[in-house]
Design a protein around this motif. Sequence first.
Motif, mmCIF file in Angstrom:
data_model
loop_
_atom_site.group_PDB
_atom_site.id
_atom_site.type_symbol
_atom_site.label_atom_id
_atom_site.label_comp_id
_atom_site.label_asym_id
_atom_site.label_seq_id
_atom_site.Cartn_x
_atom_site.Cartn_y
_atom_site.Cartn_z
ATOM 1 N N LEU A 1 1.032 -1.088 0.020
ATOM 2 C CA LEU A 1 0.072 -0.111 0.076
ATOM 3 C C LEU A 1 0.941 1.238 0.017
ATOM 4 N N MET A 2 1.857 1.264 0.800
ATOM 5 C CA MET A 2 3.047 2.245 0.820
ATOM 6 C C MET A 2 3.547 2.576 -0.510
ATOM 7 N N LYS A 3 4.019 1.432 -1.373
ATOM 8 C CA LYS A 3 4.458 1.577 -2.605
ATOM 9 C C LYS A 3 3.378 2.209 -3.723
ATOM 10 N N ASP A 4 2.221 1.494 -3.609
ATOM 11 C CA ASP A 4 1.158 2.123 -4.168
ATOM 12 C C ASP A 4 0.868 3.750 -4.285
ATOM 13 N N ALA A 5 0.740 3.901 -2.837
ATOM 14 C CA ALA A 5 0.574 5.483 -2.694
ATOM 15 C C ALA A 5 1.845 6.392 -3.140
ATOM 16 N N LEU A 6 2.978 5.951 -2.900
ATOM 17 C CA LEU A 6 4.290 6.651 -3.521
ATOM 18 C C LEU A 6 4.055 6.708 -4.920
ATOM 19 N N GLY A 7 3.765 5.488 -5.766
ATOM 20 C CA GLY A 7 3.566 5.489 -7.110
ATOM 21 C C GLY A 7 2.437 6.599 -7.681
ATOM 22 N N ILE A 8 1.279 6.498 -7.032
ATOM 23 C CA ILE A 8 0.211 7.375 -7.308
ATOM 24 C C ILE A 8 0.722 8.983 -7.334
ATOM 25 N N PHE A 9 1.345 9.194 -6.139
ATOM 26 C CA PHE A 9 1.902 10.451 -5.759
ATOM 27 C C PHE A 9 2.726 10.897 -6.898
ATOM 28 N N ILE A 10 3.599 10.136 -7.227
ATOM 29 C CA ILE A 10 4.697 10.287 -8.050
ATOM 30 C C ILE A 10 4.057 11.057 -9.497
ATOM 31 N N SER A 11 3.236 9.976 -9.887
ATOM 32 C CA SER A 11 2.457 10.170 -11.178
ATOM 33 C C SER A 11 1.779 11.556 -11.006
ATOM 34 N N GLU A 12 1.136 11.819 -10.262
ATOM 35 C CA GLU A 12 0.307 13.078 -9.832
ATOM 36 C C GLU A 12 0.831 14.366 -9.931
ATOM 37 N N VAL A 13 1.954 14.276 -9.095
ATOM 38 C CA VAL A 13 3.241 15.351 -9.109
ATOM 39 C C VAL A 13 3.574 15.723 -10.688
ATOM 40 N N LYS A 14 4.086 14.626 -11.164
ATOM 41 C CA LYS A 14 4.609 14.747 -12.810
ATOM 42 C C LYS A 14 3.323 15.471 -13.632
ATOM 43 N N ARG A 15 2.129 14.913 -13.275
ATOM 44 C CA ARG A 15 0.916 15.515 -14.020
ATOM 45 C C ARG A 15 0.588 17.023 -13.834
ATOM 46 N N ARG A 16 0.710 17.236 -12.364
ATOM 47 C CA ARG A 16 0.000 18.403 -11.948
ATOM 48 C C ARG A 16 0.956 19.449 -11.519
ATOM 49 N N VAL A 17 2.330 19.340 -11.308
ATOM 50 C CA VAL A 17 3.054 20.563 -10.442
ATOM 51 C C VAL A 17 3.787 20.854 -11.771
ATOM 52 N N PRO A 18 3.550 22.230 -12.043
ATOM 53 C CA PRO A 18 4.523 22.864 -12.907
ATOM 54 C C PRO A 18 6.234 22.751 -12.671
ATOM 55 N N VAL A 19 7.107 22.336 -13.681
ATOM 56 C CA VAL A 19 8.465 22.339 -13.230
ATOM 57 C C VAL A 19 9.076 23.543 -12.184
ATOM 58 N N PRO A 20 8.794 24.718 -12.635
ATOM 59 C CA PRO A 20 9.637 25.713 -11.796
ATOM 60 C C PRO A 20 9.204 25.677 -10.359
ATOM 61 N N GLN A 21 8.108 24.987 -9.848
ATOM 62 C CA GLN A 21 7.659 25.025 -8.738
ATOM 63 C C GLN A 21 8.194 23.939 -7.781
#
Length: 111
Positions: A69-89
């Motif tokens: 579950l920890m690994k799943d959470a980290l995987g989703i978090f990483i994909s959402e950061v890539k998708r939603r957070v602009p690079v300069p921030q």
Amino acid sequence: MEGDEYRAVPISQNDVLALRAILQFYGAYIMQNKIPSAKRSADILMLQVLIFKLSYASSMDLLVEELKLMKDALGIFISEVKRRVPVPQGRDGVLESSEQLLRYIDESFAV
């Protein structure tokens, strides 16, 4: 149990705080993006227990399901950061730290 190998794997307090925040995010993500089911309810309950463990224990035994579950959470978090957070921030630093934590869990616990 006989034959089972137990070992302590150190994790920094900063990583514990990050994991708690990521698990809380993952709980909200599951509530919004998964159809209600017995599995979803079980995952949310396990998340709550895991967050509690991370909040109040200096060391703990984790179940294989909790590590997954920890690994799943980290995987989703990483994909959402890539998708939603602009690079300069500061996205790259967050991604690097999250991916490093995921690798550490993979290497340390082999789940």
